[in-house]
Design a protein around this motif. Structure first.
Motif, PDB file in Angstrom:
ATOM      1  N   GLY A  65       0.807  -1.215   0.000  1.00  0.00           N
ATOM      2  CA  GLY A  65       0.000   0.000   0.000  1.00  0.00           C
ATOM      3  C   GLY A  65       0.840   1.264   0.000  1.00  0.00           C
ATOM      4  N   SER A  66       1.886   1.303   0.819  1.00  0.00           N
ATOM      5  CA  SER A  66       2.720   2.513   0.870  1.00  0.00           C
ATOM      6  C   SER A  66       3.465   2.702  -0.444  1.00  0.00           C
ATOM      7  N   LYS A  67       3.938   1.609  -1.049  1.00  0.00           N
ATOM      8  CA  LYS A  67       4.637   1.702  -2.344  1.00  0.00           C
ATOM      9  C   LYS A  67       3.673   2.127  -3.452  1.00  0.00           C
ATOM     10  N   LEU A  68       2.465   1.549  -3.432  1.00  0.00           N
ATOM     11  CA  LEU A  68       1.458   1.898  -4.434  1.00  0.00           C
ATOM     12  C   LEU A  68       1.083   3.374  -4.328  1.00  0.00           C
ATOM     13  N   ALA A  69       0.872   3.843  -3.115  1.00  0.00           N
ATOM     14  CA  ALA A  69       0.495   5.250  -2.913  1.00  0.00           C
ATOM     15  C   ALA A  69       1.567   6.176  -3.490  1.00  0.00           C
ATOM     16  N   ARG A  70       2.820   5.896  -3.212  1.00  0.00           N
ATOM     17  CA  ARG A  70       3.903   6.727  -3.767  1.00  0.00           C
ATOM     18  C   ARG A  70       3.888   6.683  -5.286  1.00  0.00           C
ATOM     19  N   ARG A  71       3.681   5.502  -5.837  1.00  0.00           N
ATOM     20  CA  ARG A  71       3.728   5.314  -7.288  1.00  0.00           C
ATOM     21  C   ARG A  71       2.622   6.097  -8.005  1.00  0.00           C
ATOM     22  N   ILE A  72       1.428   6.176  -7.383  1.00  0.00           N
ATOM     23  CA  ILE A  72       0.304   6.843  -8.065  1.00  0.00           C
ATOM     24  C   ILE A  72       0.024   8.241  -7.516  1.00  0.00           C
ATOM     25  N   GLY A  73       0.842   8.698  -6.575  1.00  0.00           N
ATOM     26  CA  GLY A  73       0.687  10.050  -6.046  1.00  0.00           C
ATOM     27  C   GLY A  73      -0.460  10.209  -5.057  1.00  0.00           C
ATOM     28  N   TYR A  74      -0.784   9.159  -4.339  1.00  0.00           N
ATOM     29  CA  TYR A  74      -1.838   9.192  -3.331  1.00  0.00           C
ATOM     30  C   TYR A  74      -1.209   9.188  -1.936  1.00  0.00           C
ATOM     31  N   HIS A  75      -2.019   9.444  -0.918  1.00  0.00           N
ATOM     32  CA  HIS A  75      -1.583   9.314   0.475  1.00  0.00           C
ATOM     33  C   HIS A  75      -1.848   7.878   0.911  1.00  0.00           C
ATOM     34  N   PHE A  76      -1.032   7.395   1.840  1.00  0.00           N
ATOM     35  CA  PHE A  76      -1.204   6.049   2.352  1.00  0.00           C
ATOM     36  C   PHE A  76      -1.706   6.099   3.787  1.00  0.00           C
ATOM     37  N   ILE A  77      -2.710   5.258   4.085  1.00  0.00           N
ATOM     38  CA  ILE A  77      -3.253   5.135   5.445  1.00  0.00           C
ATOM     39  C   ILE A  77      -3.271   3.658   5.805  1.00  0.00           C
ATOM     40  N   ASP A  78      -2.680   3.329   6.944  1.00  0.00           N
ATOM     41  CA  ASP A  78      -2.804   1.995   7.515  1.00  0.00           C
ATOM     42  C   ASP A  78      -3.885   2.108   8.588  1.00  0.00           C
ATOM     43  N   MET A  79      -5.027   1.470   8.372  1.00  0.00           N
ATOM     44  CA  MET A  79      -6.157   1.642   9.298  1.00  0.00           C
ATOM     45  C   MET A  79      -5.824   1.223  10.721  1.00  0.00           C
ATOM     46  N   ASP A  80      -5.107   0.122  10.881  1.00  0.00           N
ATOM     47  CA  ASP A  80      -4.757  -0.314  12.237  1.00  0.00           C
ATOM     48  C   ASP A  80      -3.904   0.740  12.936  1.00  0.00           C
ATOM     49  N   GLN A  81      -2.954   1.282  12.200  1.00  0.00           N
ATOM     50  CA  GLN A  81      -2.091   2.329  12.775  1.00  0.00           C
ATOM     51  C   GLN A  81      -2.905   3.574  13.118  1.00  0.00           C
ATOM     52  N   LEU A  82      -3.836   3.945  12.242  1.00  0.00           N
ATOM     53  CA  LEU A  82      -4.681   5.115  12.489  1.00  0.00           C
ATOM     54  C   LEU A  82      -5.571   4.897  13.721  1.00  0.00           C
ATOM     55  N   ILE A  83      -6.101   3.705  13.878  1.00  0.00           N
ATOM     56  CA  ILE A  83      -6.917   3.388  15.060  1.00  0.00           C
ATOM     57  C   ILE A  83      -6.064   3.515  16.319  1.00  0.00           C
ATOM     58  N   GLU A  84      -4.845   2.977  16.269  1.00  0.00           N
ATOM     59  CA  GLU A  84      -3.955   3.063  17.434  1.00  0.00           C
ATOM     60  C   GLU A  84      -3.618   4.517  17.771  1.00  0.00           C
ATOM     61  N   GLU A  85      -3.342   5.314  16.748  1.00  0.00           N
ATOM     62  CA  GLU A  85      -3.022   6.732  16.988  1.00  0.00           C
ATOM     63  C   GLU A  85      -4.224   7.467  17.565  1.00  0.00           C
ATOM     64  N   THR A  86      -5.405   7.198  17.027  1.00  0.00           N
ATOM     65  CA  THR A  86      -6.622   7.858  17.488  1.00  0.00           C
ATOM     66  C   THR A  86      -6.944   7.457  18.930  1.00  0.00           C
ATOM     67  N   ALA A  87      -6.810   6.168  19.240  1.00  0.00           N
ATOM     68  CA  ALA A  87      -7.132   5.660  20.575  1.00  0.00           C
ATOM     69  C   ALA A  87      -6.003   5.900  21.579  1.00  0.00           C
ATOM     70  N   GLU A  88      -4.830   6.221  21.056  1.00  0.00           N
ATOM     71  CA  GLU A  88      -3.630   6.377  21.878  1.00  0.00           C
ATOM     72  C   GLU A  88      -3.332   5.112  22.671  1.00  0.00           C
ATOM     73  N   MET A  89      -3.550   3.970  22.028  1.00  0.00           N
ATOM     74  CA  MET A  89      -3.193   2.673  22.615  1.00  0.00           C
ATOM     75  C   MET A  89      -3.115   1.656  21.492  1.00  0.00           C
ATOM     76  N   SER A  90      -2.415   0.561  21.757  1.00  0.00           N
ATOM     77  CA  SER A  90      -2.270  -0.487  20.750  1.00  0.00           C
ATOM     78  C   SER A  90      -3.589  -1.242  20.567  1.00  0.00           C
ATOM     79  N   ILE A  91      -3.702  -1.925  19.447  1.00  0.00           N
ATOM     80  CA  ILE A  91      -4.909  -2.713  19.196  1.00  0.00           C
ATOM     81  C   ILE A  91      -5.074  -3.806  20.257  1.00  0.00           C
TER      82      ILE A  91
END
Length: 169
Positions: free
Chosen positions: A19-45
């Motif tokens: 996903g991160s490689k694809l996003a760079r290749r096509i000029g999009y932003h990359f989001i890892d949902m699990d990582q975003l959930i952890e950042e939002t909750a301020e705790m690990s899954i």
């Protein structure tokens, strides 16, 4: 090309790295949902599951996915179970392009054994137990994964292949 690309598949299928490689290749932003959930909750899954339970985690996952559906130019690596709950596969199919990165259980086992990521669902399992776990859970999840717009073979999959698939659609 759609403005939201959802990568789905079992843990260890390569959603985040591709996903991160694809996003760079096509000029999009990359989001890892699990990582975003952890950042939002301020705790690990695992901590979310332990403290709040799976129901709360799935609610947060649902809400974050809906919020991402209002953003543009995203490649989103979903959690392995995301498409299997709350009709999220339908939401993803409606609001973007879904790609299932498909791998056989044996390949997933080999990848997960080599992975440096801590995965509570498989912690402490022997190789035969891990293979049985993957085979069983994948069997339950594939009916959701197979509803993706595209199903691609994850063995030796390169981001360029995904970019070509999207550009040709």
């Amino acid at each position: 090309m759609n403005t939201r690309i959802f990568l789905i598949g079992f843990m260890g299928s390569g959603k985040s790295s591709l996903g991160s490689k694809l996003a760079r290749r096509i000029g999009y932003h990359f989001i890892d949902m699990d990582q975003l959930i952890e950042e939002t909750a301020e705790m690990s899954i695992p901590a979310i599951f332990n403290e709040h339970g799976e129901e709360v985690f799935r609610k947060w996952e649902h809400d974050i996915l809906l919020e991402l559906c209002h953003r543009e130019k995203l490649v989103i690596a979903t959690g392995g179970g995301t498409p299997c709950h709350s009709q999220l596969i339908d939401i993803m199919n409606t609001h973007g392009t879904t790609i299932y990165i498909q791998l056989p259980p044996e390949a997933l086992k080999d990848r997960l054994i080599r992975s440096r990521t801590e995965r509570p669902l498989i912690k402490g399992k022997s190789e035969p137990e891990l293979l049985e776990f993957i085979t069983t859970l994948l069997g339950k999840r594939e009916k959701f994964y197979n509803r993706a717009g595209y199903i691609v073979d994850g063995i030796n999959l390169q981001s360029q292949v995904l970019a070509n698939l999207l550009l040709d659609s």
